[in-house]
Motif scaffolding. Sequence first.
Motif, short mmCIF file in Angstrom:
data_model
loop_
_atom_site.label_atom_id
_atom_site.label_comp_id
_atom_site.label_asym_id
_atom_site.label_seq_id
_atom_site.Cartn_x
_atom_site.Cartn_y
_atom_site.Cartn_z
N PHE A 208 18.25 76.99 70.59
CA PHE A 208 18.03 75.67 71.19
C PHE A 208 19.15 74.74 70.75
O PHE A 208 19.74 74.91 69.68
N PRO A 209 19.46 73.73 71.57
CA PRO A 209 20.52 72.78 71.19
C PRO A 209 20.08 71.91 70.03
O PRO A 209 18.93 71.45 69.98
N VAL A 210 20.99 71.68 69.09
CA VAL A 210 20.65 70.88 67.92
C VAL A 210 21.91 70.18 67.42
O VAL A 210 23.01 70.71 67.52
N ASP A 211 21.73 68.97 66.94
CA ASP A 211 22.87 68.21 66.43
C ASP A 211 23.33 68.77 65.09
O ASP A 211 22.52 69.24 64.27
N SER A 212 24.62 68.70 64.86
CA SER A 212 25.17 69.16 63.59
C SER A 212 24.58 68.35 62.44
O SER A 212 24.40 67.14 62.53
N GLY A 213 24.26 69.03 61.35
CA GLY A 213 23.71 68.37 60.18
C GLY A 213 22.21 68.17 60.20
O GLY A 213 21.64 67.58 59.29
N THR A 214 21.53 68.69 61.23
CA THR A 214 20.07 68.55 61.32
C THR A 214 19.40 69.29 60.16
O THR A 214 19.75 70.42 59.84
N ARG A 215 18.43 68.62 59.54
CA ARG A 215 17.71 69.20 58.41
C ARG A 215 16.28 69.51 58.81
O ARG A 215 15.57 68.65 59.34
N ILE A 216 15.84 70.73 58.59
CA ILE A 216 14.49 71.16 58.93
C ILE A 216 13.81 71.62 57.65
O ILE A 216 14.25 72.58 57.01
N GLU A 217 12.75 70.93 57.25
CA GLU A 217 12.05 71.27 56.02
C GLU A 217 10.91 72.24 56.30
O GLU A 217 9.93 71.88 56.94
N LEU A 218 11.05 73.44 55.80
CA LEU A 218 10.03 74.47 55.99
C LEU A 218 9.06 74.53 54.81
O LEU A 218 7.89 74.86 55.00
N LEU A 219 9.57 74.23 53.62
CA LEU A 219 8.74 74.26 52.42
C LEU A 219 9.13 73.10 51.52
O LEU A 219 10.31 72.93 51.18
N THR A 220 8.14 72.27 51.16
CA THR A 220 8.38 71.19 50.20
C THR A 220 7.43 71.36 49.02
O THR A 220 6.38 72.00 49.16
N TYR A 221 7.78 70.77 47.88
CA TYR A 221 6.93 70.90 46.71
C TYR A 221 7.24 69.76 45.74
O TYR A 221 8.29 69.12 45.80
N SER A 222 6.29 69.51 44.84
CA SER A 222 6.50 68.50 43.80
C SER A 222 7.31 69.05 42.65
O SER A 222 8.06 68.34 41.99
N ASP A 223 7.15 70.35 42.38
CA ASP A 223 7.83 71.00 41.26
C ASP A 223 7.99 72.47 41.62
O ASP A 223 7.22 73.01 42.43
N ARG A 224 8.99 73.11 41.03
CA ARG A 224 9.25 74.52 41.36
C ARG A 224 9.53 75.33 40.12
O ARG A 224 10.17 74.87 39.18
N ARG A 225 9.01 76.57 40.16
CA ARG A 225 9.33 77.56 39.14
C ARG A 225 9.81 78.81 39.88
O ARG A 225 9.14 79.30 40.78
N GLY A 226 10.97 79.33 39.47
CA GLY A 226 11.49 80.53 40.11
C GLY A 226 12.15 80.24 41.44
O GLY A 226 12.37 79.08 41.82
N ASP A 227 12.45 81.29 42.18
CA ASP A 227 13.09 81.17 43.48
C ASP A 227 12.78 82.42 44.29
O ASP A 227 12.37 83.44 43.75
#
Length: 266
Positions: A208-227
């Motif tokens: 699909f067409p999208v502007d350069s630099g578009t940010r899509i957040e799939l997962l957000t969190y308050s704190d993270r451990r590991g990756d």
Amino acid sequence: VATGLVLLGESSDVLLDSGSALINRDRIVMGSSLTCPAGSYLFVDTAGVIELTGSVSMSANATEGGYFENSGLVNFCGSTGGVVEISYLSNGTTTLCAGNLGFSSINSSGILSMRESTIAVNSSLVSSGELFGTATINGSVSNIGHITHDGDGNGTFLNIEGLFENDIEGALDLVIDSTEQPGLDFSQINVFGTARLAGAVYICLADFPVDSGTRIELLTYSDRRGDFDDVIFECNDRHRSTEPHRHRARRRSIMNSAGTEACVGT
């Protein structure tokens, strides 16, 4: 043992004695309360269906209760809310819709489908099967299986009010159909607590067409451990896009998406 249609009205009460079982091999429409003390259990066979209506009340009648085991279909969509104080174990299909439901614990190795659900879990929700849909979950969630996109409903939009753990065996199978509406157009998981990450993320990205630099957040969190061990841009059979024809063949590199940034963390 129920082998035909059983209707249990909202004015009735079902009490299981310790050491006894209610086994369903057909269809039960339950609006009644159920008391399931230690040593007893409610079992739904592979061909069985239980439809919950009204306010759900499944109590333990003690500090330690029995359990509710599902190998068929348990449909909570007719309920207005309520409490399941006994442990819920499922290798079948569970559907949850609107309404506030409280659970002692959920351990699902089958399909857990949620649509506009609000659930509270005292212990934890452990999914080693498939989990998808739209829900607010008050409690800890552990994914050992797959969190996928609900292409038949309103997508996957999960708010987890607690710890989220993606096990080394767990995978997030997420979809980006467009950048417009979280959940419906792209999968989104919001963790209002600590996210303990491992396992893999598979992102199915539409053309699909999208502007350069578009940010899509799939997962957000308050704190993270590991990756995550792997983040892979690839469509697989578990992805349920609302518009699968718009996805390129099987793979698409993020470098080919006009500067789009798909974020799995903040």
